[in-house]
Design a protein around this motif. Structure first.
Motif, PDB file in Angstrom:
ATOM      1  N   LEU A 129       0.751  -1.336   0.063  1.00 53.62           N
ATOM      2  CA  LEU A 129      -0.187   0.088  -0.103  1.00 53.62           C
ATOM      3  C   LEU A 129       0.867   1.141  -0.023  1.00 53.62           C
ATOM      4  CD1 LEU A 129      -2.839   1.519  -0.037  1.00 53.62           C
ATOM      5  CD2 LEU A 129      -2.747   1.078   2.527  1.00 53.62           C
ATOM      6  N   ARG A 130       1.833   1.282   0.966  1.00 49.60           N
ATOM      7  CA  ARG A 130       2.798   2.370   0.702  1.00 49.60           C
ATOM      8  C   ARG A 130       3.375   2.597  -0.730  1.00 49.60           C
ATOM      9  NH1 ARG A 130       7.908   3.736   0.697  1.00 49.60           N
ATOM     10  NH2 ARG A 130       8.500   1.453   0.563  1.00 49.60           N
ATOM     11  N   ARG A 131       3.946   1.710  -1.294  1.00 47.12           N
ATOM     12  CA  ARG A 131       4.289   1.639  -2.681  1.00 47.12           C
ATOM     13  C   ARG A 131       3.315   2.372  -3.799  1.00 47.12           C
ATOM     14  NH1 ARG A 131       8.078  -3.754  -3.562  1.00 47.12           N
ATOM     15  NH2 ARG A 131       9.414  -3.163  -1.767  1.00 47.12           N
ATOM     16  N   ALA A 132       2.038   1.642  -3.385  1.00 51.93           N
ATOM     17  CA  ALA A 132       0.834   2.132  -4.424  1.00 51.93           C
ATOM     18  C   ALA A 132       0.693   3.502  -3.985  1.00 51.93           C
ATOM     19  CB  ALA A 132      -0.369   1.381  -3.980  1.00 51.93           C
ATOM     20  N   MET A 133       0.831   4.214  -2.776  1.00 51.60           N
ATOM     21  CA  MET A 133       0.544   5.640  -2.439  1.00 51.60           C
ATOM     22  C   MET A 133       1.558   6.514  -3.060  1.00 51.60           C
ATOM     23  SD  MET A 133       0.985   7.469   1.217  1.00 51.60           S
ATOM     24  CE  MET A 133       2.790   6.967   1.524  1.00 51.60           C
ATOM     25  N   HIS A 134       2.746   6.016  -3.018  1.00 56.07           N
ATOM     26  CA  HIS A 134       4.059   6.746  -3.640  1.00 56.07           C
ATOM     27  C   HIS A 134       3.780   6.975  -5.267  1.00 56.07           C
ATOM     28  CE1 HIS A 134       7.334   6.586  -0.656  1.00 56.07           C
ATOM     29  NE2 HIS A 134       6.109   7.078  -0.028  1.00 56.07           N
ATOM     30  N   LEU A 135       3.383   5.869  -5.880  1.00 57.60           N
ATOM     31  CA  LEU A 135       2.871   5.666  -7.421  1.00 57.60           C
ATOM     32  C   LEU A 135       1.809   6.747  -7.739  1.00 57.60           C
ATOM     33  CD1 LEU A 135       4.130   4.590  -9.912  1.00 57.60           C
ATOM     34  CD2 LEU A 135       2.190   2.879  -9.916  1.00 57.60           C
ATOM     35  N   PHE A 136       0.796   6.671  -6.992  1.00 56.14           N
ATOM     36  CA  PHE A 136      -0.286   7.618  -7.001  1.00 56.14           C
ATOM     37  C   PHE A 136       0.001   9.073  -6.787  1.00 56.14           C
ATOM     38  CE2 PHE A 136      -3.346   3.966  -6.117  1.00 56.14           C
ATOM     39  CZ  PHE A 136      -3.879   3.737  -7.515  1.00 56.14           C
ATOM     40  N   TRP A 137       0.894   9.242  -5.765  1.00 53.78           N
ATOM     41  CA  TRP A 137       1.473  10.593  -5.352  1.00 53.78           C
ATOM     42  C   TRP A 137       2.142  11.142  -6.556  1.00 53.78           C
ATOM     43  CZ3 TRP A 137       3.983  10.793  -0.040  1.00 53.78           C
ATOM     44  CH2 TRP A 137       4.443  12.215   0.408  1.00 53.78           C
ATOM     45  N   GLU A 138       2.838  10.332  -7.047  1.00 54.31           N
ATOM     46  CA  GLU A 138       3.783  10.981  -8.101  1.00 54.31           C
ATOM     47  C   GLU A 138       3.021  11.216  -9.308  1.00 54.31           C
ATOM     48  OE1 GLU A 138       7.952   9.349  -8.770  1.00 54.31           O
ATOM     49  OE2 GLU A 138       7.296   8.039  -7.113  1.00 54.31           O
TER      50      GLU A 138
ATOM     51  N   ALA B  13      -7.488  -9.290  -5.036  1.00 55.50           N
ATOM     52  CA  ALA B  13      -7.843  -9.693  -3.891  1.00 55.50           C
ATOM     53  C   ALA B  13      -7.613  -9.094  -2.609  1.00 55.50           C
ATOM     54  CB  ALA B  13      -7.118 -11.203  -3.506  1.00 55.50           C
ATOM     55  N   ALA B  14      -6.769  -8.320  -2.413  1.00 60.04           N
ATOM     56  CA  ALA B  14      -6.228  -7.375  -1.039  1.00 60.04           C
ATOM     57  C   ALA B  14      -6.759  -6.270  -0.966  1.00 60.04           C
ATOM     58  CB  ALA B  14      -4.750  -7.268  -1.025  1.00 60.04           C
ATOM     59  N   PHE B  15      -7.169  -5.527  -2.133  1.00 58.90           N
ATOM     60  CA  PHE B  15      -7.556  -4.327  -2.003  1.00 58.90           C
ATOM     61  C   PHE B  15      -8.643  -3.725  -2.956  1.00 58.90           C
ATOM     62  CE2 PHE B  15      -2.853  -4.187  -1.623  1.00 58.90           C
ATOM     63  CZ  PHE B  15      -2.976  -3.458  -0.458  1.00 58.90           C
ATOM     64  N   GLY B  16      -9.437  -4.692  -3.636  1.00 58.07           N
ATOM     65  CA  GLY B  16     -10.509  -4.480  -4.437  1.00 58.07           C
ATOM     66  C   GLY B  16      -9.966  -4.026  -5.761  1.00 58.07           C
ATOM     67  N   ASP B  17     -10.729  -3.101  -6.303  1.00 58.18           N
ATOM     68  CA  ASP B  17     -10.459  -2.553  -7.630  1.00 58.18           C
ATOM     69  C   ASP B  17      -9.329  -1.177  -7.566  1.00 58.18           C
ATOM     70  OD1 ASP B  17     -11.911  -0.370  -6.415  1.00 58.18           O
ATOM     71  OD2 ASP B  17     -13.567  -0.707  -8.214  1.00 58.18           O
ATOM     72  N   LYS B  18      -9.009  -0.709  -8.583  1.00 59.19           N
ATOM     73  CA  LYS B  18      -7.943   0.261  -8.614  1.00 59.19           C
ATOM     74  C   LYS B  18      -8.653   1.682  -7.851  1.00 59.19           C
ATOM     75  CE  LYS B  18      -5.672   3.473 -11.759  1.00 59.19           C
ATOM     76  NZ  LYS B  18      -5.429   4.168 -13.006  1.00 59.19           N
ATOM     77  N   GLN B  19      -9.610   1.873  -7.830  1.00 58.00           N
ATOM     78  CA  GLN B  19     -10.164   2.963  -7.123  1.00 58.00           C
ATOM     79  C   GLN B  19     -10.254   2.770  -5.438  1.00 58.00           C
ATOM     80  OE1 GLN B  19     -11.630   6.184  -8.225  1.00 58.00           O
ATOM     81  NE2 GLN B  19     -11.432   6.538  -5.964  1.00 58.00           N
ATOM     82  N   ALA B  20     -10.412   1.648  -5.132  1.00 59.06           N
ATOM     83  CA  ALA B  20     -10.294   1.423  -3.644  1.00 59.06           C
ATOM     84  C   ALA B  20      -8.860   1.383  -3.302  1.00 59.06           C
ATOM     85  CB  ALA B  20     -11.027   0.000  -3.349  1.00 59.06           C
ATOM     86  N   LEU B  21      -7.946   0.702  -4.055  1.00 52.75           N
ATOM     87  CA  LEU B  21      -6.732   1.011  -3.696  1.00 52.75           C
ATOM     88  C   LEU B  21      -6.162   2.480  -3.463  1.00 52.75           C
ATOM     89  CD1 LEU B  21      -3.586  -0.165  -3.280  1.00 52.75           C
ATOM     90  CD2 LEU B  21      -3.455  -0.242  -5.766  1.00 52.75           C
ATOM     91  N   TYR B  22      -6.568   3.286  -4.492  1.00 58.25           N
ATOM     92  CA  TYR B  22      -6.294   4.677  -4.565  1.00 58.25           C
ATOM     93  C   TYR B  22      -6.925   5.360  -3.072  1.00 58.25           C
ATOM     94  CZ  TYR B  22      -6.279   9.573  -6.113  1.00 58.25           C
ATOM     95  OH  TYR B  22      -6.296  11.159  -6.249  1.00 58.25           O
ATOM     96  N   ASP B  23      -8.285   4.978  -2.777  1.00 57.13           N
ATOM     97  CA  ASP B  23      -8.995   5.445  -1.698  1.00 57.13           C
ATOM     98  C   ASP B  23      -8.036   5.186  -0.407  1.00 57.13           C
ATOM     99  OD1 ASP B  23     -10.678   6.798  -3.365  1.00 57.13           O
ATOM    100  OD2 ASP B  23     -12.328   5.333  -2.905  1.00 57.13           O
TER     101      ASP B  23
END
Length: 190
Positions: free
Chosen positions: A13-22, A46-56
């Motif tokens: 999730l931290r890595r996804a946050m950085h990618l979305f942040w950039e 499976a872990a986060f749902g869809d891209k929107q849920a991961l972004y949120d």
């Protein structure tokens, strides 16, 4: 029985946050996300749902250490602004993190920015009621000022400004804080 995920969910999730942040929501593809997170697409879903849920979830994680919420707990409105500036200078230039503010940077987060702005205005109104901020101060204008300063610091950080440059601008912004009106003390009759 489902097998537990074979990855560190918090780190992913931290890595996804950085990618979305950039790159923002639109600029980060699922393929980019799975590569950055070190997981497969099925594991992401499976872990986060869809891209929107991961972004949120990534935005929620970011906001745990963001600039505004912790600063609003300061004892005075001026101290809150000072803390916002201190946190902005430090967080927007922190090594190992994308520069600037995630919430300010992504156009899709307009509602979250509005919530933050509203929280600042509420804190300033509270300061007026408590006598910490003069009644004559235009809360909406001061809220806009604080918002613009934070946005400016974020933009400058994203453009590569140094921590020293941001600190100098933040110090100047703090000097513009409204001065307390001098209260006239009634003179006693002779």
């Amino acid at each position: 029985m489902a097998r537990p995920p074979k990855f560190d969910r918090a780190e992913a999730l931290r890595r996804a946050m950085h990618l979305f942040w950039e790159h923002g929501f639109e600029g980060a593809s699922v393929n980019d996300l799975t590569e950055a997170m070190g997981i497969s697409a099925p594991s992401l879903y499976a872990a986060f749902g869809d891209k929107q849920a991961l972004y949120d979830a990534a935005v929620d994680l970011y906001e745990l250490t963001a600039v505004v919420p912790p600063a609003l707990e300061a004892a005075t409105a001026r101290a809150a602004f000072e803390m916002m500036l201190d946190r902005a200078v430090e967080l927007y230039t922190r090594p190992g993190h994308p520069r600037g503010c995630f919430v300010i940077a992504d156009p899709l987060l307009q509602q979250r920015r509005a919530v933050g702005r509203s929280a600042i205005a509420d804190r300033l109104r509270q300061a007026q009621r408590a006598g910490d901020l003069d009644r004559e101060v235009d809360v909406e204008a001061l809220t806009d000022y604080i918002d613009m300063v934070l946005r400016g610091l974020s933009a400058k950080a994203r453009d590569g400004a140094s921590r020293k440059q941001l600190r100098a601008a933040a110090d100047l912004a703090l000097r513009a804080w409204p001065k307390r009106a001098k209260r006239r003390v009634p003179s006693s009759p002779p």
